[in-house]
Write an enzyme that holds these catalytic residues in place. Structure first.
Site, PDB file in Angstrom:
ATOM      1  N   CYS A  38       0.841  -1.199   0.000  1.00  0.00           N
ATOM      2  CA  CYS A  38       0.000   0.000   0.000  1.00  0.00           C
ATOM      3  C   CYS A  38       0.879   1.252   0.000  1.00  0.00           C
ATOM      4  O   CYS A  38       2.008   1.238   0.492  1.00  0.00           O
ATOM      5  CB  CYS A  38      -0.880  -0.027   1.251  1.00  0.00           C
ATOM      6  SG  CYS A  38      -1.909   1.433   1.519  1.00  0.00           S
ATOM      7  N   SER A  40       0.622   3.720   1.845  1.00  0.00           N
ATOM      8  CA  SER A  40       0.925   4.147   3.223  1.00  0.00           C
ATOM      9  C   SER A  40       2.281   3.607   3.662  1.00  0.00           C
ATOM     10  O   SER A  40       3.022   4.280   4.381  1.00  0.00           O
ATOM     11  CB  SER A  40      -0.161   3.686   4.195  1.00  0.00           C
ATOM     12  OG  SER A  40      -1.366   4.353   3.921  1.00  0.00           O
ATOM     13  N   HIS A  43       4.984   5.733   1.986  1.00  0.00           N
ATOM     14  CA  HIS A  43       5.198   7.054   2.600  1.00  0.00           C
ATOM     15  C   HIS A  43       6.362   7.028   3.600  1.00  0.00           C
ATOM     16  O   HIS A  43       7.095   8.003   3.735  1.00  0.00           O
ATOM     17  CB  HIS A  43       3.948   7.508   3.351  1.00  0.00           C
ATOM     18  CG  HIS A  43       2.827   7.995   2.461  1.00  0.00           C
ATOM     19  ND1 HIS A  43       3.027   8.849   1.405  1.00  0.00           N
ATOM     20  CD2 HIS A  43       1.488   7.757   2.495  1.00  0.00           C
ATOM     21  CE1 HIS A  43       1.858   9.112   0.828  1.00  0.00           C
ATOM     22  NE2 HIS A  43       0.911   8.459   1.462  1.00  0.00           N
ATOM     23  N   HIS A  59       0.724  -3.585   6.359  1.00  0.00           N
ATOM     24  CA  HIS A  59      -0.475  -3.465   7.213  1.00  0.00           C
ATOM     25  C   HIS A  59      -1.714  -4.005   6.498  1.00  0.00           C
ATOM     26  O   HIS A  59      -2.826  -3.671   6.873  1.00  0.00           O
ATOM     27  CB  HIS A  59      -0.675  -1.996   7.609  1.00  0.00           C
ATOM     28  CG  HIS A  59      -0.944  -1.109   6.431  1.00  0.00           C
ATOM     29  ND1 HIS A  59       0.062  -0.636   5.613  1.00  0.00           N
ATOM     30  CD2 HIS A  59      -2.092  -0.659   5.896  1.00  0.00           C
ATOM     31  CE1 HIS A  59      -0.466   0.075   4.652  1.00  0.00           C
ATOM     32  NE2 HIS A  59      -1.779   0.071   4.790  1.00  0.00           N
ATOM     33  N   CYS A 164      -6.751  -3.524   4.170  1.00  0.00           N
ATOM     34  CA  CYS A 164      -6.662  -2.047   4.138  1.00  0.00           C
ATOM     35  C   CYS A 164      -7.390  -1.425   2.955  1.00  0.00           C
ATOM     36  O   CYS A 164      -8.369  -0.718   3.129  1.00  0.00           O
ATOM     37  CB  CYS A 164      -5.223  -1.548   4.152  1.00  0.00           C
ATOM     38  SG  CYS A 164      -5.125   0.243   3.922  1.00  0.00           S
TER      39      CYS A 164
HETATM   40  P1  CND Z   1      -1.485   4.507  -5.201  1.00  0.00           P
HETATM   41  O1  CND Z   1      -0.114   5.003  -5.423  1.00  0.00           O
HETATM   42  O2  CND Z   1      -1.850   3.125  -5.614  1.00  0.00           O
HETATM   43  O3  CND Z   1      -2.564   5.501  -5.847  1.00  0.00           O
HETATM   44  C1  CND Z   1      -2.394   6.888  -5.963  1.00  0.00           C
HETATM   45  C2  CND Z   1      -2.933   7.271  -7.335  1.00  0.00           C
HETATM   46  O4  CND Z   1      -2.934   8.678  -7.449  1.00  0.00           O
HETATM   47  C3  CND Z   1      -2.077   6.731  -8.492  1.00  0.00           C
HETATM   48  O5  CND Z   1      -2.895   6.044  -9.408  1.00  0.00           O
HETATM   49  C4  CND Z   1      -1.471   7.985  -9.094  1.00  0.00           C
HETATM   50  O6  CND Z   1      -1.283   7.864 -10.488  1.00  0.00           O
HETATM   51  C5  CND Z   1      -2.523   9.022  -8.760  1.00  0.00           C
HETATM   52  N1  CND Z   1      -2.045  10.397  -8.728  1.00  0.00           N
HETATM   53  C6  CND Z   1      -0.862  10.871  -8.262  1.00  0.00           C
HETATM   54  N2  CND Z   1      -0.818  12.214  -8.382  1.00  0.00           N
HETATM   55  C7  CND Z   1      -1.993  12.590  -8.938  1.00  0.00           C
HETATM   56  C8  CND Z   1      -2.558  13.846  -9.301  1.00  0.00           C
HETATM   57  N3  CND Z   1      -1.892  14.996  -9.117  1.00  0.00           N
HETATM   58  N4  CND Z   1      -3.803  13.880  -9.836  1.00  0.00           N
HETATM   59  C9  CND Z   1      -4.505  12.720 -10.023  1.00  0.00           C
HETATM   60  N5  CND Z   1      -4.020  11.502  -9.684  1.00  0.00           N
HETATM   61  C10 CND Z   1      -2.780  11.440  -9.153  1.00  0.00           C
HETATM   62  O7  CND Z   1      -1.743   4.678  -3.622  1.00  0.00           O
HETATM   63  P2  CND Z   1      -2.855   3.945  -2.715  1.00  0.00           P
HETATM   64  O8  CND Z   1      -4.118   3.872  -3.491  1.00  0.00           O
HETATM   65  O9  CND Z   1      -2.255   2.747  -2.093  1.00  0.00           O
HETATM   66  O10 CND Z   1      -3.002   5.034  -1.556  1.00  0.00           O
HETATM   67  C11 CND Z   1      -3.558   6.315  -1.836  1.00  0.00           C
HETATM   68  C12 CND Z   1      -3.483   7.193  -0.608  1.00  0.00           C
HETATM   69  O11 CND Z   1      -4.370   6.666   0.377  1.00  0.00           O
HETATM   70  C13 CND Z   1      -2.092   7.230   0.034  1.00  0.00           C
HETATM   71  O12 CND Z   1      -1.817   8.542   0.493  1.00  0.00           O
HETATM   72  C14 CND Z   1      -2.239   6.266   1.193  1.00  0.00           C
HETATM   73  O13 CND Z   1      -1.312   6.520   2.223  1.00  0.00           O
HETATM   74  C15 CND Z   1      -3.657   6.580   1.611  1.00  0.00           C
HETATM   75  C16 CND Z   1      -4.300   5.565   2.522  1.00  0.00           C
HETATM   76  C17 CND Z   1      -5.164   6.053   3.490  1.00  0.00           C
HETATM   77  C18 CND Z   1      -5.777   5.162   4.350  1.00  0.00           C
HETATM   78  C19 CND Z   1      -6.738   5.695   5.372  1.00  0.00           C
HETATM   79  O14 CND Z   1      -7.076   4.987   6.320  1.00  0.00           O
HETATM   80  N6  CND Z   1      -7.232   6.927   5.217  1.00  0.00           N
HETATM   81  C20 CND Z   1      -5.518   3.799   4.247  1.00  0.00           C
HETATM   82  N7  CND Z   1      -4.666   3.347   3.302  1.00  0.00           N
HETATM   83  C21 CND Z   1      -4.074   4.205   2.422  1.00  0.00           C
HETATM   84 ZN    ZN Z   2      -3.075   0.987   3.487  1.00  0.00          ZN
END
Ligand code: CND
Ligand code: ZN
Length: 363
Positions: A38, A40, A43, A59, A164
C-alpha cells in the site's frame, strides 16, 4: 523467519532473517499467506512520514492463526484471519460508541505491540512493529483485537486486500460520506485505494462516477470498477472537466485518494453547494492546507477518513462475502504478485504508478 526491514528512510528494504518471539497474553502468532503493498507503507520509505526504525512495514495481510497466547478467546490455531491495522478494544469511548476505527488502543503503539514491547529482533537489536501488524514477514505476532475471522473457502491471498485498501475505499463511500443512490461522485487518484472508492460508489448506486488520475492506464483500469467518466488530471483542468460532465451542476461527493493538498483543493472545488469532500489520502507530515472558506459557507463539508470509518469485525467478513458472491472485485485489483525477496520492485512499480495493487505471497 524472513522479513523485509526498513532500516532508514530513502533506503531499499532488506530481506533478513529475524527472530520473532511467541505470542504474549492476548496476542496471536499468524502465518501470513499474503500482504498487499500500500502507498501508506511507501510514505515511510520516502520519508513523507516518520516512524521509529528499523521497522518491518506492511499493514494489509491475511493468514492462518498458528498459536495463541494466554487469555485469547476470539480465535484458535487453524482459523483464517484478515488482520486489522486498528485493534478495536471494544471498551474505549470510541469503540462503545460505534467508532471502532478510531479505537484508543492503537495510539499506544509507537513501533511496539499493545504492551509497549516488541517481539521482533535481529540478533540483540529490537526491530519495530508497524500498526501492530508488520505483514512484510512470513509470520506476525499481533494483538488479539487485530484478528478478524473470515470464512475458510475465501482465498487468503486475495482477501489480504480486505486488510486495508478495500475497507478504506468502500468504507469512505458507505460509512464516511454515506453516498446516496443517484449521486454524482468524483474520485481523484485511481490507485489501489481509489479503485475501491470507485467500486464503493458503484455499489452505493452512484449514477455519475468520475475517475481522475494522471496515468492513462489507471483511468482505463477504472472503467472495470464502475467509473462512468475519465479525466486525465495531467492534461485537463479537473474542475472544468467535472463541470462539463455534470452539465454545470458539479459533484455531490468528491474523494481525494492521493495524499496531496493540491488535490484536496481540487476535490473541494469539484463539489456543488452542500457537497461533501472526503480526504482519504495521507499527506506528508507538516503539510499545510489552504482553502477558500467561501466553499464552506455554502454548506460544503470537508472531512477526514481513517480506515473507511469501518468496524473491522463487521465490515471485513461482509466484504469477503461480497467478493465470494462476485459483487466485489478483488482479483482485478491485483496487478502483480511478488515473492518477499522482490518487495523493492513492488515498491518501485507503485511509486512509478505502474500497478494498481501488488501482493507479496508467502510460502
Ligand atoms: P497509489 O499510489 O496506488 O494511488 C495513488 C494514485 O494517485 C495513483 O494512481 C497515481 O497515479 C494518482 N495520482 C498521483 N498524483 C496525482 C494527481 N496529481 N492527480 C490525479 N491523480 C494522481 O496509492 P494507494 O491507493 O495505495 O493510496 C492512496 C493514498 O491513500 C495514500 O496517500 C495512502 O497513504 C492513503 C491511505 C489512506 C488510508 C486511510 O485509512 N485513510 C488507508 N490506506 C491508504
Ligand atoms: Zn493501506
Amino acid at each position: 523467519m524472513k522479513a523485509a526491514v526498513l532500516h532508514e528512510k530513502f533506503q531499499p528494504l532488506k530481506v533478513e532473517e529475524l527472530t520473532l518471539d511467541g505470542p504474549g497474553p492476548k496476542e496471536a502468532l499468524v502465518k501470513l499467506a499474503a500482504s498487499g503493498v500500500c502507498h501508506s507503507d511507501l510514505h515511510y520509505i520516502k520519508g513523507d512520514r516518520e516512524h521509529p526504525m528499523p521497522v518491518v512495514l506492511g499493514h494489509e495481510g491475511a493468514g492462518i492463526v498458528e498459536e495463541v497466547g494466554p487469555g485469547v478467546t476470539y480465535a484458535k490455531p487453524g482459523d483464517h484471519v484478515v488482520l486489522s491495522f486498528v485493534p478495536s478494544c471494544g471498551q474505549c469511548d470510541y469503540c462503545i460508541k460505534g467508532r471502532q476505527n478510531l479505537c484508543q488502543a492503537r495510539y499506544g503503539m509507537q513501533g511496539t505491540l499493545l504492551d509497549g514491547t516488541t517481539r521482533l529482533r535481529k540478533n540483540q537489536q529490537e526491530i519495530n512493529h508497524f500498526n501492530g501488524l508488520s505483514t512484510f514477514g512470513e509470520y506476525a505476532v499481533v494483538p488479539e483485537d487485530s484478528l478478524v475471522l473470515v470464512r475458510e473457502d475465501a482465498p487468503l491471498e486475495k482477501v489480504a486486500l480486505i486488510g486495508c485498501g478495500v475497507p478504506t475505499g468502500v468504507g469512505a463511500v458507505i460509512h464516511t460520506a454515506k453516498v446516496q443512490p443517484g449521486s454524482k461522485v468524483v474520485v481523484i487518484g485511481a490507485g489501489g485505494v481509489g479503485l475501491n472508492v470507485l467500486q464503493g460508489a458503484a455499489l452505493a448506486g452512484a449514477e455519475t462516477i468520475i475517475a481522475v488520475d494522471i496515468h492513462g492506464s489507471k483511468l482505463e483500469h477504472s472503467l472495470q470498477f464502475g467509473a462512468t467518466h475519465l479525466v486525465n488530471g495531467a492534461a485537463e483542468d479537473v474542475v472544468e472537466a467535472v463541470r462539463e460532465v455534470t452539465n454545470g451542476e458539479m459533484a455531490d461527493y468528491a474523494f481525494e485518494v492521493i495524499g496531496s493538498t493540491m488535490a484536496i483543493n481540487q476535490a473541494l472545488a469539484t463539489t456543488k453547494r452542500g457537497g461533501v469532500t472526503v480526504v482519504v489520502g495521507v499527506t506528508p507530515t507538516g503539510a499545510e492546507l489552504t482553502i477558500d472558506p467561501d466553499f464552506l459557507h455554502q454548506d460544503r463539508v470537508l472531512m477526514g477518513c481513517t480506515y473507511g470509518s469501518c468496524y473491522p469485525r463487521a465490515d471485513m467478513p461482509m466484504l469477503v462475502d461480497l467478493y465470494m458472491s462476485r459483487k466485489l472485485k478483488l482479483d482485478e485489483l491485483i496487478s502483480r504478485t511478488f515473492k518477499l525477496e522482490e518487495i523493492n520492485t513492488a515498491f518501485d512499480l507503485l511509486d512509478q504508478g505502474e500497478v494498481a495493487r501488488s501482493i507479496i505471497r508467502y510460502g
